[in-house]
Design a protein around this motif. Structure first.
Motif, PDB file in Angstrom:
ATOM      1  N   PRO A  31      53.972  54.937  37.547  1.00  0.00           N
ATOM      2  CA  PRO A  31      53.388  53.981  36.138  1.00  0.00           C
ATOM      3  C   PRO A  31      53.007  52.320  37.264  1.00  0.00           C
ATOM      4  CG  PRO A  31      55.417  54.580  35.097  1.00  0.00           C
ATOM      5  CD  PRO A  31      55.617  54.963  36.832  1.00  0.00           C
ATOM      6  N   LEU A  32      53.505  52.257  38.097  1.00  0.00           N
ATOM      7  CA  LEU A  32      53.730  51.225  38.736  1.00  0.00           C
ATOM      8  C   LEU A  32      52.347  51.157  39.491  1.00  0.00           C
ATOM      9  CD1 LEU A  32      53.957  48.397  39.916  1.00  0.00           C
ATOM     10  CD2 LEU A  32      55.073  49.403  42.248  1.00  0.00           C
ATOM     11  N   LEU A  33      51.491  51.770  39.984  1.00  0.00           N
ATOM     12  CA  LEU A  33      49.991  52.606  40.442  1.00  0.00           C
ATOM     13  C   LEU A  33      49.371  52.047  39.197  1.00  0.00           C
ATOM     14  CD1 LEU A  33      47.910  52.928  42.534  1.00  0.00           C
ATOM     15  CD2 LEU A  33      48.189  55.908  41.653  1.00  0.00           C
ATOM     16  N   CYS A  34      49.770  52.753  38.148  1.00  0.00           N
ATOM     17  CA  CYS A  34      48.654  52.619  37.005  1.00  0.00           C
ATOM     18  C   CYS A  34      48.757  51.164  36.732  1.00  0.00           C
ATOM     19  CB  CYS A  34      49.348  53.490  35.672  1.00  0.00           C
ATOM     20  SG  CYS A  34      49.174  54.765  36.282  1.00  0.00           S
ATOM     21  N   ALA A  35      49.543  50.615  36.266  1.00  0.00           N
ATOM     22  CA  ALA A  35      49.573  49.019  36.128  1.00  0.00           C
ATOM     23  C   ALA A  35      48.715  48.277  36.919  1.00  0.00           C
ATOM     24  CB  ALA A  35      51.470  48.644  36.425  1.00  0.00           C
ATOM     25  N   THR A  36      49.094  48.691  38.777  1.00  0.00           N
ATOM     26  CA  THR A  36      48.192  47.918  39.248  1.00  0.00           C
ATOM     27  C   THR A  36      46.358  48.087  38.981  1.00  0.00           C
ATOM     28  OG1 THR A  36      49.753  48.145  41.222  1.00  0.00           O
ATOM     29  CG2 THR A  36      47.635  46.988  41.879  1.00  0.00           C
ATOM     30  N   LEU A  37      45.758  49.399  39.334  1.00  0.00           N
ATOM     31  CA  LEU A  37      44.773  49.654  38.807  1.00  0.00           C
ATOM     32  C   LEU A  37      44.595  48.992  37.357  1.00  0.00           C
ATOM     33  CD1 LEU A  37      44.859  53.472  39.300  1.00  0.00           C
ATOM     34  CD2 LEU A  37      43.789  51.780  40.613  1.00  0.00           C
ATOM     35  N   SER A  38      45.116  48.612  36.902  1.00  0.00           N
ATOM     36  CA  SER A  38      44.907  48.350  35.018  1.00  0.00           C
ATOM     37  C   SER A  38      44.395  46.881  35.196  1.00  0.00           C
ATOM     38  CB  SER A  38      46.434  48.314  34.280  1.00  0.00           C
ATOM     39  OG  SER A  38      46.000  49.877  33.757  1.00  0.00           O
ATOM     40  N   GLN A  39      45.117  46.233  35.907  1.00  0.00           N
ATOM     41  CA  GLN A  39      45.446  45.236  36.497  1.00  0.00           C
ATOM     42  C   GLN A  39      43.922  44.566  37.182  1.00  0.00           C
ATOM     43  OE1 GLN A  39      46.766  41.959  36.367  1.00  0.00           O
ATOM     44  NE2 GLN A  39      45.629  41.300  36.849  1.00  0.00           N
ATOM     45  N   ILE A  40      43.274  45.211  38.271  1.00  0.00           N
ATOM     46  CA  ILE A  40      41.828  45.628  38.045  1.00  0.00           C
ATOM     47  C   ILE A  40      41.241  45.579  37.587  1.00  0.00           C
ATOM     48  CG2 ILE A  40      40.371  46.486  40.395  1.00  0.00           C
ATOM     49  CD1 ILE A  40      42.839  47.219  42.030  1.00  0.00           C
ATOM     50  N   LEU A  41      41.101  46.328  36.823  1.00  0.00           N
ATOM     51  CA  LEU A  41      40.374  46.627  35.325  1.00  0.00           C
ATOM     52  C   LEU A  41      39.856  45.054  34.487  1.00  0.00           C
ATOM     53  CD1 LEU A  41      41.169  49.645  34.412  1.00  0.00           C
ATOM     54  CD2 LEU A  41      39.030  49.219  36.036  1.00  0.00           C
ATOM     55  N   ARG A  42      41.526  44.381  34.556  1.00  0.00           N
ATOM     56  CA  ARG A  42      41.354  43.211  33.716  1.00  0.00           C
ATOM     57  C   ARG A  42      40.683  42.011  34.617  1.00  0.00           C
ATOM     58  NH1 ARG A  42      46.202  44.907  32.473  1.00  0.00           N
ATOM     59  NH2 ARG A  42      47.403  43.756  34.065  1.00  0.00           N
ATOM     60  N   ASP A  43      40.399  42.072  36.045  1.00  0.00           N
ATOM     61  CA  ASP A  43      40.542  41.314  36.913  1.00  0.00           C
ATOM     62  C   ASP A  43      38.631  41.289  36.797  1.00  0.00           C
ATOM     63  OD1 ASP A  43      43.025  40.278  37.330  1.00  0.00           O
ATOM     64  OD2 ASP A  43      43.019  41.270  38.722  1.00  0.00           O
ATOM     65  N   VAL A  44      37.951  42.372  36.576  1.00  0.00           N
ATOM     66  CA  VAL A  44      36.628  42.802  36.958  1.00  0.00           C
ATOM     67  C   VAL A  44      36.225  41.915  35.276  1.00  0.00           C
ATOM     68  CG1 VAL A  44      35.049  45.016  36.812  1.00  0.00           C
ATOM     69  CG2 VAL A  44      36.475  44.634  38.314  1.00  0.00           C
ATOM     70  N   ASP A  45      36.899  42.550  34.319  1.00  0.00           N
ATOM     71  CA  ASP A  45      36.572  42.364  32.988  1.00  0.00           C
ATOM     72  C   ASP A  45      36.272  41.117  32.821  1.00  0.00           C
ATOM     73  OD1 ASP A  45      35.114  43.058  30.674  1.00  0.00           O
ATOM     74  OD2 ASP A  45      37.182  42.192  29.826  1.00  0.00           O
ATOM     75  N   SER A  46      37.003  39.851  33.970  1.00  0.00           N
ATOM     76  CA  SER A  46      37.112  38.751  33.640  1.00  0.00           C
ATOM     77  C   SER A  46      36.111  38.276  34.381  1.00  0.00           C
ATOM     78  CB  SER A  46      38.530  37.752  33.973  1.00  0.00           C
ATOM     79  OG  SER A  46      39.737  38.077  33.077  1.00  0.00           O
ATOM     80  N   VAL A  47      36.193  39.033  35.246  1.00  0.00           N
ATOM     81  CA  VAL A  47      34.174  38.100  36.098  1.00  0.00           C
ATOM     82  C   VAL A  47      33.428  38.692  35.504  1.00  0.00           C
ATOM     83  CG1 VAL A  47      33.492  38.337  37.953  1.00  0.00           C
ATOM     84  CG2 VAL A  47      35.497  38.619  38.771  1.00  0.00           C
ATOM     85  N   LYS A  48      33.220  39.433  35.065  1.00  0.00           N
ATOM     86  CA  LYS A  48      32.119  39.332  33.943  1.00  0.00           C
ATOM     87  C   LYS A  48      31.814  38.655  33.026  1.00  0.00           C
ATOM     88  CE  LYS A  48      32.401  43.709  32.429  1.00  0.00           C
ATOM     89  NZ  LYS A  48      32.481  45.266  31.928  1.00  0.00           N
ATOM     90  N   GLN A  49      33.170  39.166  32.039  1.00  0.00           N
ATOM     91  CA  GLN A  49      33.320  37.517  31.058  1.00  0.00           C
ATOM     92  C   GLN A  49      32.832  36.143  31.653  1.00  0.00           C
ATOM     93  OE1 GLN A  49      36.643  37.526  29.090  1.00  0.00           O
ATOM     94  NE2 GLN A  49      36.970  39.645  28.000  1.00  0.00           N
ATOM     95  N   TYR A  50      32.878  35.441  32.896  1.00  0.00           N
ATOM     96  CA  TYR A  50      32.906  34.816  32.988  1.00  0.00           C
ATOM     97  C   TYR A  50      31.209  34.552  33.703  1.00  0.00           C
ATOM     98  CZ  TYR A  50      32.869  30.438  36.178  1.00  0.00           C
ATOM     99  OH  TYR A  50      33.076  29.407  37.431  1.00  0.00           O
ATOM    100  N   ASP A  51      30.782  35.714  33.861  1.00  0.00           N
ATOM    101  CA  ASP A  51      29.529  35.739  34.611  1.00  0.00           C
ATOM    102  C   ASP A  51      29.062  35.689  33.363  1.00  0.00           C
ATOM    103  OD1 ASP A  51      26.939  35.826  36.271  1.00  0.00           O
ATOM    104  OD2 ASP A  51      27.146  37.535  34.901  1.00  0.00           O
TER     105      ASP A  51
END
Length: 73
Positions: A31-51
């Motif tokens: 589950p830690l790997l899944c959480a880390t991958l989910s965090q990466i997706l949240r970070d990418v989404d944040s960059v898209k929203q910032y753009d």
């Protein structure tokens, strides 16, 4: 200034790859790997929203974000 199209396309490609990795990880990995991958997706989404915000700022169209008025800095 908004992100260049080439960078945004690379971000979208990376997002698709991470989503694919998360789908496989959800079936059999820690589950830690899944959480880390989910965090990466949240970070990418944040960059898209910032753009999107930067594009609105550059165009002078604040209606969607600040009720028609630029923020007071």
């Amino acid at each position: 200034m908004a992100l260049p199209e080439s960078i945004m396309q690379s971000m979208l490609d990376a997002e698709a790859s991470v989503r694919n990795a998360l789908a496989f990880a959800a079936r059999s990995e820690d589950p830690l790997l899944c959480a880390t991958l989910s965090q990466i997706l949240r970070d990418v989404d944040s960059v898209k929203q910032y753009d999107e915000i930067l594009k609105k700022k550059d165009s002078g169209d604040w209606n969607d974000f600040f009720g028609g008025k630029p923020p007071q800095l």
